[in-house]
Design an enzyme around this catalytic site. Structure first.
Site, short mmCIF file in Angstrom:
data_model
loop_
_atom_site.label_atom_id
_atom_site.label_comp_id
_atom_site.label_asym_id
_atom_site.label_seq_id
_atom_site.Cartn_x
_atom_site.Cartn_y
_atom_site.Cartn_z
N HIS A 1 44.02 45.19 42.26
CA HIS A 1 42.60 45.51 42.10
C HIS A 1 42.26 46.90 42.64
O HIS A 1 41.16 47.13 43.14
CB HIS A 1 41.73 44.44 42.76
N SER B 1 35.42 43.49 51.59
CA SER B 1 35.46 44.95 51.56
C SER B 1 36.40 45.50 52.63
O SER B 1 36.52 44.93 53.72
CB SER B 1 34.06 45.51 51.80
N TYR C 1 33.98 38.02 37.98
CA TYR C 1 33.93 37.33 39.27
C TYR C 1 33.81 35.82 39.13
O TYR C 1 33.49 35.30 38.06
CB TYR C 1 32.75 37.86 40.09
N ASP D 1 55.47 63.68 43.62
CA ASP D 1 54.05 63.38 43.46
C ASP D 1 53.71 61.95 43.84
O ASP D 1 52.55 61.53 43.77
CB ASP D 1 53.56 63.69 42.04
#
Length: 707
Positions: free
Chosen positions: A116, A277, A500, A642
């Site tokens: 995610h 979060s 969700y 990179d």
């Protein structure tokens, strides 16, 4: 006495029969996709298109097979993407079956789970709402994703060997918070009392070792959103879980392994992160010390927005990303090194494709055609959206002006409006079919078994309590069928994307998570009932019924910019230096950044999968290490690519009409860098206007010293 011995032998044989030794394999492959001009998937921030690479994104694959019956196996793949496309999985299975036959790898035993991350290119979800958020279905993104996932599984397949699995669980603190605490409090008090925190703090680690004890890899599950890097970012990276995997690989694989890639493969998988979060300091109105939560009654001053703050916010969101990723890495390695609780037992798997919109729970609770509520447009405290246009979290009523606007697109039917209550419908995605359905109704759930450990997945982002209820329900159903359970792990979003899934109680609050639960207030109940079917099928040894997966990609659109021919200035060649490294008399030291820019082509001309657009090279005349390329002096040894956190590949289109662009290479020197002579390298490709032939080019900076 004779009967006693017979009974004893039977018991011993039965015990031996349930001990299943495992074979294991791990593999990794690049799925980065186009790093320029394609919108990032996750924030739906118009204009957030790629301009280079901070770190590459990867597919990490794990195979567990029965030592006695090689056909009994499961495949878990973790991708550093926002989600997983159902068509991506379909194409992966088709490719695997071309290589290995129809029965070894199927929809049933291959799980594609995502971290995610919100910092990768979009274009791999086939429904119109998700296509609109990134300007289309983009084969440039989808094809390398499919290719990389298949390659990772093939590498795991080729590495399968006798091995051991260990499971460990422990708390990880100061790494996640609940961004919708008000919604969580809607859940019953008695249920909340069962848990210490309003987010899951447990990290679960599945460790892979060879039979001789050699470290092969780990999968860590921990619930935290992939939004440490904010919506102003333009450089591809795997967010906090990508960083965690990177530093873990570098630590375990042999010293000097380029970018940490080697036999050991670490995956940091996602769990029930819907309301979780990484911005652990909480949310504040920007430019102030005023706390906020993005709700209508908690407005920020004019010109300010409600944003979450990570632990390193005073430095940068990248620093917050590093901190949250490092904490996950440290805890995962701590659990991995314990090598406790070795697993054994049956390997099994089931998946089911079903139409969630047609379900009725207990004869009364109807699921809905998908729709998104007003608070969906408000975004979250991790990425505020249209708050200046009157959208807030916890909107249980629409507004007259926006009701008129949204009805131009589609007026919801009374049945749809009643079904979605108390959600005020902003986008009636389930009743719009032009150019194709806006959100899916055919979803896939999946269940893996490793002895007494189970891994469940859905395509939704489950909130904390949704995940807890689902795990409890699966465990209860398994126990009712006489199956002992040590742990049920939730992994996702996997095998597709369906926004969700909030609990029924959280849905009533209509914060972002509830507004983004497409199928109405009983979505979680539908998942639980369908998992009951999977558990029963597994217990009975029977297949689970499924419906066909529709493919709308032939109806898709692509509004991303087309690739055009590249042109160089008259006085330069591709790969020439535009701005050279500043050579300092005393050299560079820790904390300083070295940079150089080059005449470049569009990086979309060649995605450089498993390769690199940049190098940092050290001059080591006595070294016999691999050359940078066939024309380079063998004394120059690549120490960074990179994929490294301390490098940045930036691409800028200087003149759109003339097709001129520049590549900027940056390297942050830190205290781990040894004194010596270094140079920066750039590797690109340009496309001609007539034959559209793609040609490679490269360039090097002037050597410089690091003290």
């Amino acid at each position: 006495m004779f009967i006693y011995w017979i009974q004893l032998i039977v018991c011993l044989l039965s015990y031996i029969n349930i001990i299943h030794a495992y074979k294991v394999g791990t593999g990794i492959a690049d799925i980065t996709g186009p790093c320029a001009q394609i919108m990032f998937m996750g924030y739906a921030e118009l204009g957030q298109t790629g301009e280079g690479i901070r770190q590459r994104i990867w597919a990490r694959a794990y195979i567990v097979a029965d030592d006695q019956d090689d056909t009994k196996r499961i495949v878990f793949v973790n991708t550093e993407t926002q989600s997983m496309g159902d068509i991506v999985k379909k194409r992966v299975i088709q490719s695997l079956q071309k290589q290995y036959g129809k029965s070894l790898y199927t929809e049933q035993n291959v799980m594609l789970s995502s971290t995610h991350s919100h910092s990768g290119p979009g274009g791999y979800l086939q429904q119109a709402l998700y296509e609109l958020s990134v300007l289309g279905w983009i084969e440039e993104t989808t094809q390398p994703m499919v290719q990389g996932i298949v390659q990772a599984i093939a590498r795991a397949h080729d590495s399968v060997q006798p091995g051991k699995l260990h499971l460990a669980v422990d708390e990880l603190l100061d790494t996640n918070i609940n961004r919708s605490g008000a919604s969580y409090l809607m859940n019953p008090l008695e249920e909340r009392k069962q848990y210490k925190y309003n987010v899951d703090k447990n990290m679960t680690v599945l460790g892979f070792h060879s039979s001789a004890g050699e470290p092969l890899g780990l999968i860590s599950w921990f619930a935290v959103h992939g939004v440490s890097v904010n919506n102003t970012n333009r450089l591809i990276n795997g967010d906090n879980k990508g960083y965690a995997a990177y530093v873990t690989d570098r630590k375990i694989n042999p010293h000097g392994t380029l970018s940490g890639k080697g036999k050991f493969v670490a995956a940091f998988a996602q769990s029930n992160e819907g309301d979780v979060s990484p911005n652990t300091l909480g949310s504040f109105c920007t430019g102030t010390t005023i706390s906020c939560d993005g709700s209508k009654n908690d407005k920020c001053p004019t010109g300010s927005s409600c944003n979450g703050r990570g632990p390193g916010w005073k430095t940068s969101d990248y620093e917050s990303n590093r901190i949250i990723g490092q904490q996950q890495s440290d805890k995962a390695l701590e659990l991995y090194e314990k090598q406790e609780n070795q697993l054994n037992g049956i390997i099994d798997s089931r998946s089911k494709l079903f139409d969630i919109s047609k379900m009725v729970i207990n004869g009364t609770k109807k699921l809905c055609r998908p729709a998104m509520g007003y608070a969906f447009a408000a975004g979250t405290t991790d990425g505020p959206a249209l708050t200046t246009l009157g959208f807030y979290q916890n909107m249980t009523h629409g507004t007259l002006g926006w009701d008129i606007v949204k009805d131009i697109l589609r007026t919801p039917t009374k049945e749809q409006t009643d079904c979605q209550q108390p959600k005020p419908i902003l986008l009636d995605t389930g009743e719009i079919t032009i150019p194709n359905p806006w959100q899916p109704t055919i979803l896939e759930i999946q269940l893996f078994r490793l002895g007494d450990v189970f891994i469940a997945s859905t395509p939704s982002e489950l909130t904390t309590m949704s995940g807890r209820r689902l795990r409890r329900a699966i465990k209860s159903r398994l126990n009712s069928r006489g199956i002992q359970v040590q742990d049920v792990i939730y992994s996702g979003p996997a095998n597709g994307y369906a926004s969700y899934c909030a609990t029924y109680e959280e849905y009533q609050k209509q914060r972002y998570e509830g507004a983004s639960t497409p199928y109405g207030p009983h979505t979680l109940s539908a998942y639980i009932e369908t998992f009951n079917e999977l558990v029963d099928a597994m217990a009975n040894g029977s297949p689970a019924s499924s419906v066909p997966l529709p493919d709308y990609t032939n109806q898709a659109f692509n509004l991303s910019p087309p690739k055009i021919a590249d042109f160089k200035p008259i006085t330069h060649q591709f790969g020439d230096i535009v701005t050279d490294v500043v050579v300092k008399p005393n050299g560079y030291s820790s904390g300083q950044t070295v940079s150089a820019s080059f005449v470049a082509g569009n990086p979309r001309n060649n995605l450089m999968l498993d390769k690199t657009y940049l190098t940092v090279e050290r001059y080591m005349p006595s070294s016999t290490s691999t050359k940078t390329n066939t024309n380079a002096d063998s004394s120059w040894v690549v120490i960074r690519t990179d994929n490294d956190w301390d490098t940045r590949f930036n691409w800028k289109r200087n003149q759109v009409l003339l097709g001129r662009s520049t590549a900027i290479i940056e390297w942050d020197v830190d205290d781990t860098v040894e004194a010596g002579t270094y140079r920066l390298g750039y590797f690109g490709h340009h496309q001609s206007i007539l034959k559209k032939r793609v040609t490679a080019h490269h360039g090097y900076s002037t050597p410089f010293e690091v003290q």
